[in-house]
Structure formats: structure tokens, C-alpha cells
Design a protein around this motif. Sequence first.
Motif, short mmCIF file in Angstrom:
data_model
loop_
_atom_site.label_atom_id
_atom_site.label_comp_id
_atom_site.label_asym_id
_atom_site.label_seq_id
_atom_site.Cartn_x
_atom_site.Cartn_y
_atom_site.Cartn_z
N ILE A 113 -3.87 20.42 -7.00
CA ILE A 113 -2.42 20.30 -6.76
C ILE A 113 -2.08 20.92 -5.40
CG2 ILE A 113 -0.13 20.94 -7.60
CD1 ILE A 113 -1.29 20.98 -10.42
N ARG A 114 -2.69 22.05 -5.09
CA ARG A 114 -2.44 22.71 -3.80
C ARG A 114 -2.77 21.78 -2.63
NH1 ARG A 114 -1.84 28.36 -3.71
NH2 ARG A 114 -2.38 29.43 -5.67
N ALA A 115 -3.82 21.00 -2.82
CA ALA A 115 -4.29 20.14 -1.72
C ALA A 115 -3.61 18.77 -1.71
CB ALA A 115 -5.81 19.96 -1.84
N PHE A 116 -2.67 18.55 -2.61
CA PHE A 116 -2.07 17.22 -2.75
C PHE A 116 -1.14 16.92 -1.58
CE2 PHE A 116 1.02 14.36 -5.13
CZ PHE A 116 0.18 13.26 -5.06
N LYS A 117 -1.43 15.84 -0.87
CA LYS A 117 -0.65 15.45 0.30
C LYS A 117 -0.27 13.97 0.22
CE LYS A 117 -2.71 18.78 3.56
NZ LYS A 117 -3.36 19.60 2.54
#
Length: 612
Positions: free
Chosen positions: A136-140
Motif C-alpha cells: 500500500i505504501r508503494a501504491f502509485k
Amino acid sequence: MFKAEPKEIIMSNEEHILSTKKSKRFFFSASAADFKKIPGSPIAYWVSDILRNAFLSSRLGDISVAKQGLATGDNEQFLRFWYEVEASNLNFTNENIHVSEVSTLTWVPYSKGGAYRKWYGNNDYIVEWIDGGKKIRAFKDENGNERSRFRASSYYFKPAITWSLTSSGSFGCRHRPKGFVFDINGMSLFPFKVNDTSKILSLLNSKVANAILKILNPTMAFQIGDISSVPGLFPDIVKLSAVGTINQFPQVKLAQIDWDSFETSWDFTSLPLMHHGSRQPTIKATYQELRAHWYKMTTEMQRLEEENNRIFIDAYGLQDELTPEVPLNEITLTCNPHYRYSNSKNADELEVLLLADTMKEFVSYAVGCMFGRYSLDKPGLILANQGETIEDYWKNIRAYQNLPTANCPLPTDSIFPPDADNVIPILDGDWFTDDVSERFRKFLRITFGEEHYEENLKFIEGALGKDIRKYFLKDFYNDHVRRYKKRPIYWLFSSTKGSFNALIYMHRYRSDTVSVVLNYLREFRIKLTTQKNHLEAVSISASASPGEKTKALKEIESLRKMIEELDNYEREILYPLATEQLEIDLDDGVKVNYQKFGPALRKIPGLDTKEE
């Protein structure tokens, strides 16, 4: 609530003016300084001096902190209902985000607001949390911009008081135990002192807080600033009653018992109707005993809430503006029909609905036992992981009974063993000895005895409004889809016009399950053909009466259409699907997995709706 809204106050004063023959128009007056006493300085001209001066006291923001939470950027990708995935892949034990980062489990509880409910509940969702939410943190987005927002992550997994962002009526908040991530729709308040949780929860669920919040935010979209701005006056009696753990706080305890009484709770163990404390010789008498218990729970909660209101009304000096009474439709227990159903219905109509739903829940639990999700031999979930088998079921039961689980023959003396092949036909007629109607009748005999079996079945069918076979054919699946919020755990293979139906349990699905369904269809078609051949013989028999021949011809035509329907279903849909040997991944959720089977499964309206 206030005893009178502003317009009502104006009207009553105007009547008073007319009665005393005064001619000038009555209006409220307040100075700018008065407005400034209230955070945000809303133009709340009708607020009394007593209530306005309450804002001069310390506020909840002085003894707690309110936070918004996570925005995943794509709830459809990252959220599930808890019952969609493997139970063994759920982690309820995280105490902080650092602990969660080293967990090997995929899913954690997710607080997302929900319907109006006080004290406890609305625990439905889970969020993917591999490596502490790394994905989720890396979701772009496609331009490389971050789509997710990790707000207040240091507060993730901590116990809190939570509420829903929007409300259509009264404000309600709930105790949330440790282990949850939360989002903007499940905003949360964290007391600085754990022992303050009960008294803050009591205040926020009182009429006083409800009145104050309507002043702070009349739009009924309750932000963290609104909650933090509530003035906190806590009399000694509240401080004393709040001593102890929040789990033992009486309102929370009642609400939790109620929430966990239904199979959509992850802490569900068995139906209240099956509890020994409620059991009577007949299911009717058992229900009456349970209904009396539910009424006591509801009235006890009403008593507790009214006493809570009385305490805070006195503490704030609002005896002339608020009353402590709480209407039954605001006692937010699912076992309370005044809350569960429309408040426009009369008492008799509410009782009919509650009885019907309770019998539907009994039927649903029976189906769960048929598939091995539940068992009469052990409380709680049994088979709830991907691809589990009958062997896993018996190991689970034997372990619970403290019996050896390795290299043991399968027992034959179980109270109600689950279906062996994970396929249960639902048909109009006694075509299979193990179809769902016959298995339900066996379940009823086992759970409530042979002596009153006919009386019990009649009572259930009366509550359902139809016989049990028709209920399974017409209503069961719709009720199941509704109960599980369009994410069913039992899937219905159904031919075009519904002549053939077979239910499977998705957690026990294997790549050859469709082939098993196909075998049932072929066996059913052979039986239909045999019956058709018999009736054709009757239609030309010299010994048959004209009436018997006419009836036979009608049934022959009906059977011919059914056989044709089954032929088409096999040729165009089921056989090609069986040859594919589809695999599913429970982590993908029902929405993705169900749609892989296309027209083989009963269509669920709204299944493809975008998740909010």
C-alpha cells in the motif's frame, strides 16, 4: 435531543406573546462574544447560556487525541470482508505497526465506520498488510504519484474509540480493541490514559454529546476536530463506574455479545438458538425463551443508556433542555427489532420479521454445518482455509476432543458429519438423498429431536412463509448474498432457468469441484430421462385413465424442457468450465473469484460495483 428545536421554541414564544397581547415579534439574541465560546464560532443563536458556557470547560482534546487514518488509494484492491479469505491468514494480535512489519500473515482488521451502532461492532473489513503494508505504501498512479496516505500510522493497532464519518441521525461511537488499522471513515480517538476510555465513551454516547455535536457540526459529518472540541465534564459517579477494563463495561459487553451472536462476526461460535441456556423441548419454545432474553438485553441496555444520559444531563446542568429517555429504535442491538428494521412498522410486524430472520439464521447455520464450516461437535469455525478437506475437519474435531489426530480412521459416529464432496444439490423434488432439503431435515431431527420433529418443521416453515424446499429454491441464496453483503461464501451453480442448482463452499473449492457438479447434473438428467420414459409408457398405456394420460403428457413436456435446459447448460457452460480446472486464490476475494465462473454461477446483481 433537545426538548424543542429552534423553530419550535420560536413558535411557543410567539404563542406566549400573543396570549399576553404583546405585538412585537420575538427573536433570539446573542452577542459575538457568545458565539466565540463555541469552537469554530458557529452561528448557533438558539443555544442556551448553560450549554454555551459548557464550552469554557476542558475539552476531550485535552485528555485524548483524535486521528484520521489510512487511505489505501484503492479499497477494491486492498480491502476484503474477513470471511472472504483464509481464517489462518488473519492476524488479530498486532499491538503496533512495528510488530506488524515482521508478521508473516497477510490480513489485519480494518476499521471503516459503518452503520449507526453504539458501544461495539461494525467489525467487518480486513486490509492487506504484508510487511507492514509495504504494498500500500508503494501504491502509485500511472504518473508515479502516491495514491495512498499513511496518516497517523503510529496509532495503528492501538485500542480506540471509533465512529463513522457520516450519520443520518444520532451520533454513535464504539470501543475498538487492539489490532486494527483505521481509515477516514473509521476515525478514532485515543485517550491519553487507558482508564479514561470508558468515561469518554459514555460521554460521547450520551444525549449531551449528541446535542453538542449538532451545534459543532450540523451537517452530521463528524470530523476529528468536532470530537476533540466536545467539552468534558465528568462527575465522580462516571469516574467511579468507569474503573476497570473497557471489555467489562456493561454497555460494551452487551453490544459485543449481540455482535458476536451472528455468523458474520469473526468471534461467532454458535447460534444463540442452540445455546443450552435457551434450549426447550421445541424450537418454538426455544425461540420464545431466546426472544425473552433478547428483550431483557434490549431493556437493560435502554436502562443503562438512560442512566448514562441522566448523569451527564445533571453534570452539564441541562435538565431544562434534555431528557434522558432513549427510544427503542436507538438501542443499537441487532437482536432489537426496533433498531434492526424500519421504525415505521408496528410491534406485530417487527416480531414477524425477527422470527423469520432468526429461522433463516438457523437454516444458514445448518448449511454451514453441512459444509463443515461449523460443527455440532465443536464451537466456532472448523473448515475456513483454502482447499481444506474432510480429513482436516476430523483432525480439527479430534484435536478439540483431545484425541490423537495422526493415522486415525475417520470416525463414523459424528453427530452431523459434513458433506463429503462439497456439492449439495438444491432441486425441486426428492431426486437425491443428500440434497439440501433432506440434509436440513436431518439436521433439525438431530438438533431438536425426533419427538417434536413435525411440529418444529411446521414452525420453521410458518416463519419462513413457505415449505423448506421452496425456501431453498426461491429465497435461501438471495438471503445468503444479502447476509454476506454480496460476497457469498457459498456459491450456487445454476442452469439457465434454475432447473438444476448445486451449492458449494468456496473455502473447500478444488480444481475438480466443477467436475463433481457436472457429475451431479448428469445423474440428475438420467433420473429425469428415466421418469420421462416412465410417463411416456403411462401416456400410451391401455390401463391408464384419460386423466392420467393427460397429466403424463403435461409432465413429459415439462421434463423434455428441463432435459434440454440441462443439455445446453452442460454443453455450453459447465463441461467447458470443468475441462479448464480453474484455480482460485481466496486472497483475491469473492468479487474476482466468483466472476471467473461466468454464467455457471447464479448472477449476483451489483457484484461488479466499484468498492468505495
